[in-house]
Design a protein around this motif. Sequence first.
Motif, PDB file in Angstrom:
ATOM      1  N   LEU A  21       0.826  -1.210   0.000  1.00  0.00           N
ATOM      2  CA  LEU A  21       0.000   0.000   0.000  1.00  0.00           C
ATOM      3  C   LEU A  21       0.856   1.254   0.000  1.00  0.00           C
ATOM      4  O   LEU A  21       0.620   2.197  -0.768  1.00  0.00           O
ATOM      5  N   THR A  25       1.100   4.023  -3.157  1.00  0.00           N
ATOM      6  CA  THR A  25       0.722   5.431  -3.002  1.00  0.00           C
ATOM      7  C   THR A  25       1.918   6.356  -3.176  1.00  0.00           C
ATOM      8  O   THR A  25       1.811   7.401  -3.819  1.00  0.00           O
ATOM      9  N   VAL A  82      -3.160  11.425   1.444  1.00  0.00           N
ATOM     10  CA  VAL A  82      -3.233   9.981   1.696  1.00  0.00           C
ATOM     11  C   VAL A  82      -1.935   9.482   2.312  1.00  0.00           C
ATOM     12  O   VAL A  82      -1.938   8.698   3.267  1.00  0.00           O
ATOM     13  N   GLU A  86      -1.222   7.590   5.930  1.00  0.00           N
ATOM     14  CA  GLU A  86      -0.652   6.251   5.938  1.00  0.00           C
ATOM     15  C   GLU A  86       0.551   6.136   6.863  1.00  0.00           C
ATOM     16  O   GLU A  86       0.786   5.068   7.452  1.00  0.00           O
ATOM     17  N   THR A 411      -2.913  -3.959  12.640  1.00  0.00           N
ATOM     18  CA  THR A 411      -4.186  -4.149  11.951  1.00  0.00           C
ATOM     19  C   THR A 411      -4.154  -5.447  11.148  1.00  0.00           C
ATOM     20  O   THR A 411      -3.122  -5.823  10.583  1.00  0.00           O
ATOM     21  N   SER A 415      -7.767  -6.549   6.390  1.00  0.00           N
ATOM     22  CA  SER A 415      -8.250  -5.164   6.353  1.00  0.00           C
ATOM     23  C   SER A 415      -7.332  -4.284   5.517  1.00  0.00           C
ATOM     24  O   SER A 415      -7.791  -3.397   4.786  1.00  0.00           O
ATOM     25  N   LEU A 416      -6.031  -4.535   5.617  1.00  0.00           N
ATOM     26  CA  LEU A 416      -5.078  -3.746   4.841  1.00  0.00           C
ATOM     27  C   LEU A 416      -5.198  -4.039   3.352  1.00  0.00           C
ATOM     28  O   LEU A 416      -5.084  -3.129   2.520  1.00  0.00           O
ATOM     29  N   TRP A 417      -5.441  -5.302   3.010  1.00  0.00           N
ATOM     30  CA  TRP A 417      -5.631  -5.626   1.605  1.00  0.00           C
ATOM     31  C   TRP A 417      -6.884  -4.956   1.053  1.00  0.00           C
ATOM     32  O   TRP A 417      -6.903  -4.486  -0.093  1.00  0.00           O
ATOM     33  N   THR A 418      -7.944  -4.909   1.866  1.00  0.00           N
ATOM     34  CA  THR A 418      -9.162  -4.213   1.450  1.00  0.00           C
ATOM     35  C   THR A 418      -8.881  -2.726   1.234  1.00  0.00           C
ATOM     36  O   THR A 418      -9.313  -2.126   0.234  1.00  0.00           O
ATOM     37  N   MET A 419      -8.137  -2.124   2.176  1.00  0.00           N
ATOM     38  CA  MET A 419      -7.772  -0.716   2.047  1.00  0.00           C
ATOM     39  C   MET A 419      -6.943  -0.486   0.789  1.00  0.00           C
ATOM     40  O   MET A 419      -7.135   0.502   0.075  1.00  0.00           O
ATOM     41  N   VAL A 422      -9.218  -0.371  -2.203  1.00  0.00           N
ATOM     42  CA  VAL A 422      -9.966   0.882  -2.258  1.00  0.00           C
ATOM     43  C   VAL A 422      -9.071   2.013  -2.758  1.00  0.00           C
ATOM     44  O   VAL A 422      -9.480   2.824  -3.605  1.00  0.00           O
ATOM     45  N   VAL A 423      -7.853   2.072  -2.261  1.00  0.00           N
ATOM     46  CA  VAL A 423      -6.932   3.136  -2.655  1.00  0.00           C
ATOM     47  C   VAL A 423      -6.605   3.036  -4.143  1.00  0.00           C
ATOM     48  O   VAL A 423      -6.535   4.056  -4.846  1.00  0.00           O
TER      49      VAL A 423
END
Length: 493
Positions: A21, A25, A82, A86, A411, A415-419, A422-423
């Motif tokens: 992630l 970014t 963002v 992060e 975390t 959840s991080l993979w989902t985030m 989304v990003v």
Amino acid sequence: MLSTVIHAADAPSQMLPARELMAFTLGSHILLVPFGVALPAITLLMHHRALRRSDPVALKLARRWSAVMAVQFAIGVVTGTVLSFELGLLWPGMMGRWGDVFGLGFGVEAWAFFLEAVLIAIYLYGWRHLKPWTHFWLGVPLPLAALMGAFGIIAANSWMNTPQGFDLDASGNPVDIHVRQAIFTPMFGPEYWHFVVAMFLTAGYVVAGVYAVGWLRGRRDRYHRLGFTLPFTVAAILTPIQFMIGDATARAVFHKQPVKFAATELVWETDTHVPEYLFGRLNEDGTISGGIKIPQLDSILAGFKPSTQVTGLTSVPASDRPTAVQATIAHWAFDIMVTIGSLLILLALWYAWSWLRHRDLPHSRWFFRCAAVAGAACLITVECGWITTEVGRQPWIVYNHMRVSEAVTDTRASSLWTMFGVVVVVYIAVFGAFLLTVLKMRTRWRIADESPGGDSEPHPEDDSPYGPRGALEVEVADRASDGTSGRHSGGAS
């Protein structure tokens, strides 16, 4: 400020998505940075030329570049915000323990970002409401604000590479913080100037590349000639300077971060008369597969003589150095960066030779083909420079003080993979909107350039940029928004 690398088997499960992630970014945001740092200065150079020589073509270019600059800054606000979130969400271990030491750099960058936004607004407003030279001088602080932002970011990153300015208590927490030492670390000077010159060089080649494409398509008017010449000249002058700064920066890494230097040069054992490998792959047993071996060159580059001793990766335990895969990634990134830089020097010399001999641009189409791809090549070197800096530091997030695995959030990985997903979707939308906006601006400018002149139908940009907007220019904008563009013939920037 982390990099995508191979995930260690004993690392926390959340470390891979956190790295992915952050890498995505930051890798996306860094493509915008050259224009945020350097485009204001290049625009002001063109603006100054326009006012000093009463040049309407230069004035038109400055106005258009300022519009692109504003759109780019708006996108940078999104991607930069963002990243700031992060840092705290993905790496709370680092920010919680070390934020008091190096956090001032981020504070400086935030203030610079705010100041730059205000100055861009004033500069855009000035086209219609200020006197010409008043408008120009109010824009002069804009590049300084951009450089101040770069100062803050590089201060934080250079501290992560060569941390200092603190003592440690019995629990290993920093105390007795010396802010000045924490900002001006041993790697700050080399990193800052290497970064700033890279941003100007990249922005110059990218902007010039737009007009090089137009030149190749037969648009040989003064608009395209001037739009190419000024930014390309800036970039060409800086190219050999950047090569020397890059060499000095690599030598600073040799002295201050010897293990990182060993990773980027694939040096396994500490020794003298060390060869240089161009590309190649490091194996787990220390052997190197492929690549071009140049005897003794690495020692010569590091210390100017073959007898210079170069520290190898085996000088520290395996847990304290990059893996063979990470070292290969850093090495390839470094070699790609140096290779592109060397080719750009040849391009700059070609340009200088033609200009000194004929006071004219080279006439070869191959020159403009090379110029057209130079901007994209520079963006690749920007990415490679980041990869070299960050992957070469592994496994440390704070060099020799905190590992990446100690800093990562707790975390859940899911959840991080989902985030992350989304990003990615949001960034595709944001960059898509940026591209669409720039294309619409190009359409409007092409309509303006195609409109015939004469007393019966004045040119859409004959209106003074320092007066009220003319009715015809409003009509042109309406036509562009309706998509009635006709045949394209103008430049995009």
